[in-house]
Design an enzyme around this catalytic site. Structure first.
Site, PDB file in Angstrom:
ATOM      1  CD  GLN A   1      -6.956  -4.576   3.570  1.00  0.00           C
ATOM      2  OE1 GLN A   1      -7.875  -5.380   3.589  1.00  0.00           O
ATOM      3  NE2 GLN A   1      -7.163  -3.271   3.476  1.00  0.00           N
TER       4      GLN A   1
ATOM      5  CG  ASP B   1       0.220  -2.746   6.298  1.00  0.00           C
ATOM      6  OD1 ASP B   1      -0.756  -2.830   7.085  1.00  0.00           O
ATOM      7  OD2 ASP B   1       0.163  -2.142   5.208  1.00  0.00           O
TER       8      ASP B   1
ATOM      9  CG  HIS C   1      -1.945   0.984   1.332  1.00  0.00           C
ATOM     10  ND1 HIS C   1      -1.695   2.302   1.661  1.00  0.00           N
ATOM     11  CD2 HIS C   1      -3.291   0.897   1.165  1.00  0.00           C
ATOM     12  CE1 HIS C   1      -2.836   2.978   1.681  1.00  0.00           C
ATOM     13  NE2 HIS C   1      -3.818   2.145   1.378  1.00  0.00           N
TER      14      HIS C   1
ATOM     15  CB  CYS D   1      -3.919   3.548  -1.601  1.00  0.00           C
ATOM     16  SG  CYS D   1      -5.060   4.932  -1.425  1.00  0.00           S
TER      17      CYS D   1
END
Length: 563
Positions: free
Chosen positions: A360, A357, A280, A521
Site C-alpha cells: 500500500q 510489506d 493484512h 482482509c
C-alpha cells in the site's frame, strides 16, 4: 444544529442539502472540458477538521502550519484575503470559495499548482493568522513532508494536471449505471495506463518466448525485456543490485516465500515473530502457519485509538528470542503510515530480521530499500498501475543466497543429478518454472509511467487531495472516520450511521462511484475498533476533487433521506 460523533458543530438540514447540491454541481462541472469557465460560489464549511495532521481525526481546524505540516491550529472561521475576520458561523462564505483552497480542479486549466495552493494557506506569523498572498515559496521554504525522503526539485514551479493524467487510463472513460466511472477502490487495485496495456500487447505480438535458455531471436527479445523490467524495479526501489529483485505473483506470494524458505530453514521452537495489529491477512496467516508448525510464538504490537503503532509497547516486545519483525508500511484498512525506519532499527538492534510489506505504500511515496534497511520488501504490481499476477520480493543479496529455494524445477538449477541438485544464486533460485514474463514487462512499463509523473509529485498531490476529502467527509452527519493517524496515505475508511456498509456501497455504485466495502482482509484491526467492516474509498493520482465532491454529495443525500 446537529452534532456528529466528534461533537463537531454541523449545519442544519437545509444547509446540508444546499451543500450536497453544490457538491453535485461542482462534480459535474469539474469533469468538463479544460478551458471551461467554472466558478465555485460556495465554500467549504469552516468547521472542517484534520488540518495539518495529514489528516488526523483530531479536530483542529482548517489551518496548516507550513513550518511544521504535522500540526494544525484552530481556524477561528479563517480570514479573508485582507486578513479581516469572517463574521459568524456562515457555512458558505464568499471569501472561502472551493477553488481557492486546496487542489480544486474547477479552474479554467484544471491545474493543481502547488505554489498557488501554498500561497493561499493561512499561516501563523505570531500576530494572528495571515494569508501569505504573493509570497514566492523558494525551494528551501517548502516543508519536508513525512512521505518524502527529500524535497522535490523545482517545487516552486511545479504543477499537476489530474485531468490530463486521467485521460491516460482508458477504463476511466467507462460509464457505470449510466454515470461516468469514479474509481475510488485504488487500495484494492489500481487502473492501468494505455502505456502498460500497449506494452503487454507488444510483448505478445513481437517478443513472446520463454526466456534465458533458447538461442533464437524471440528468446533474446523476451529475455532482454524481462531482465530490463527487473532493472527498472531495482532502480525504482533503490536496491543495490538486480540480483535482489525476485519476481513473484504478488505481495502475498512474496511473504509466503520468505515464511516457507527462510522461516522453515532458520527459525526454531521458542523463537518469536512480531507483527502489528494493522496487518493484512497476508502478513498474519503465513506466520501463524509457520508458528503452529515449528512451535514459534507470534506477538502483536498494539495501536492507539487513531490507529498508530504504539512504539513503547513494540519496544517491550523485543527480546533475544525475537527473530523476525514483519509489518506493513501503510495499512490497507486505515491508511496509517507506520514509523518504518524506527521499527526496523529497533528490530535490528535486537538481532531480528525485518520484512516490510509495501503493497500500500509503493504507489504513494518514494521507496528506498537501502535507506529503510529492511531485509525483505514486498509489493504487488497491480497496486502500482501494473498488471495483476506479478509482484516483487526484494531481499538483501547475501540473505537470499543463504536461503534455500521454496520451489524446485526448471530455470532455478545449475546442475541436477539423481543424487544432488545445485541451485543458482538469487534471484533465479526463487523463480522456478516459466515466470509471468509478459506481466513483468508490463510492470516495467508501469514503473516508467510513474517515473514520468514523478513519485514525489504524486505524493504531494495525493496528500492535498486526502486533506480535501477528509475535510468534506467530516461534514457528513453520522459519518465516522476509522483510522485517524497523524501520518496517513490515501485511504478513508468510514461507517455511516443509519446504513449498513453494503447499502452505502450500493448507493455509491448507482452514481458510478466504486469503493470497497467489507473487512478488507484485515479483520483484526477492524475488530480493534469494534467493527466487522467499513466503507473504504481510496485515492490515486488520477482522482480529482470533483470525484470527492460527488462522493460527499451522495453521502449527504443518503443522510438527508433518513431525516
Amino acid at each position: 444544529m446537529n452534532t456528529n460523533i466528534n461533537n463537531t458543530a454541523l449545519p442544519d438540514e437545509a444547509a446540508l442539502e444546499k451543500l450536497a447540491n453544490e457538491l453535485f454541481r461542482q462534480a459535474d462541472t469539474g469533469n468538463g472540458i479544460p478551458g471551461q469557465e467554472v466558478v465555485a460560489q460556495q465554500a467549504i464549511p469552516p468547521s472542517v477538521a484534520g488540518s495539518g495532521q495529514s489528516p488526523a481525526g483530531i479536530l483542529h481546524g482548517n489551518n496548516i502550519n507550513i513550518d511544521n505540516p504535522q500540526t494544525g491550529f484552530p481556524d477561528k472561521n479563517l480570514q479573508d484575503i485582507n486578513s479581516s475576520s469572517i463574521a459568524g458561523d456562515s457555512l458558505f462564505s464568499p471569501a472561502l470559495r472551493l477553488k481557492e483552497y486546496l487542489p480544486y480542479e474547477a479552474d479554467p486549466a484544471h491545474l493543481f499548482n502547488l505554489q498557488a495552493i501554498l500561497s493561499l494557506i493561512p499561516v501563523d506569523n505570531g500576530m494572528g493568522l495571515q494569508l501569505p498572498g504573493t509570497v514566492d515559496h523558494a525551494l528551501e521554504d517548502v516543508p519536508a513532508y513525512y512521505f518524502l525522503e527529500s524535497k522535490p526539485a523545482l517545487v516552486s514551479s511545479w504543477g499537476f494536471d489530474a485531468y490530463a493524467v486521467k485521460k491516460d487510463f482508458p477504463i476511466l472513460s467507462e460509464h457505470v449505471n449510466g454515470k461516468p466511472l469514479v474509481w475510488l477502490d485504488n487500495a484494492a487495485t489500481t487502473q492501468k495506463p494505455q502505456q502498460v496495456i500497449d506494452r503487454i500487447s507488444h510483448y505478445y505480438q513481437h517478443e513472446n518466448s520463454n526466456i534465458h535458455r533458447a538461442a533464437h531471436e524471440l528468446a533474446a527479445r523476451a529475455t532482454d525485456a524481462y531482465e530490463d523490467a527487473r532493472k527498472k524495479v531495482q532502480t525504482f526501489i533503490n536496491a543495490g543490485s538486480p540480483n535482489e529483485i525476485v519476481f513473484v505473483r504478488g505481495t502475498t506470494e512474496g511473504i509466503n516465500l520468505v515464511a516457507k524458505s527462510w522461516g522453515e530453514q532458520y527459525l526454531q521452537p521458542g523463537d518469536e515473530i512480531i507483527i502489528t495489529h494493522l496487518e493484512h491477512h497476508a502478513n498474519i496467516v503465513p506466520w501463524q502457519q509457520l508458528a503452529d508448525k515449528k512451535g514459534l510464538k507470534l506477538r502483536v504490537v498494539p495501536v492507539d485509538d487513531d490507529g498508530q503503532v504504539l512504539l513503547d509497547e513494540y519496544a517491550k516486545l523485543l527480546n533475544s528470542k525475537t527473530k523476525l519483525v514483519a509489518f506493513t508500511q501503510v495499512s490497507n484498512a486505515l491508511g496509517t503510515i507506520t514509523p518504518a525506519h524506527t521499527i526496523i532499527e529497533l528490530a535490528h538492534q535486537a538481532g531480528a530480521k525485518v520484512l516490510l510489506d509495501g503493497a500500500q505504500s509503493v504507489s504513494h511515496m518514494r521507496t528506498d530499500v537501502r535507506s529503510l534497511n529492511a531485509d525483505w520488501f514486498v509489493f504487488s504490481g497491480h497496486k502500482v498501475f501494473g498488471p495483476t499476477g506479478i509482484g516483487v520480493l526484494y531481499g538483501k543479496e547475501d540473505l537470499l543466497n543463504q536461503t534455500a529455494p521454496w520451489q524446485g524445477g526448471g530455470n532455478m538449477i545449475k546442475d541436477v543429478t539423481f543424487e544432488h541438485t545445485e541451485y543458482h544464486n538469487a534471484p533465479t533460485r526463487f523463480e522456478a518454472g516459466t515466470g509471468n514474463i509478459a506481466d513483468a514487462v508490463g510492470l516495467g512499463a508501469a514503473i516508467d509511467y510513474v517515473n514520468k509523473l514523478g513519485i514525489d509529485n504524486i505524493a504531494l498531490y495525493e496528500h492535498y487531495l486526502l486533506e480535501y476529502a477528509t475535510r468534506l467527509l467530516r461534514q457528513v452527519p453520522g459519518l465516522q472516520l476509522i483510522g485517524t493517524a497523524k501520518e496517513k496515505a490515501s485511504v478513508l475508511s468510514f461507517t455511516l450511521q443509519g446504513y449498513s456498509n453494503d447499502q452505502v456501497g450500493q448507493a455509491l455504485n448507482k452514481e458510478g462511484i466504486a469503493v470497497r466495502t467489507g473487512h478488507h482482509c484485515a479483520q483484526p484491526i477492524l475488530r480493534r475498533f469494534g467493527l466487522e467492516s467499513t466503507v473504504r474509498p481510496s485515492l490515486a493520482f488520477y482522482n480529482t476533487c470533483a470525484d470527492v465532491d460527488l462522493l460527499v454529495a451522495t453521502l449527504l443525500q443518503l443522510r438527508a433521506a433518513k431525516r
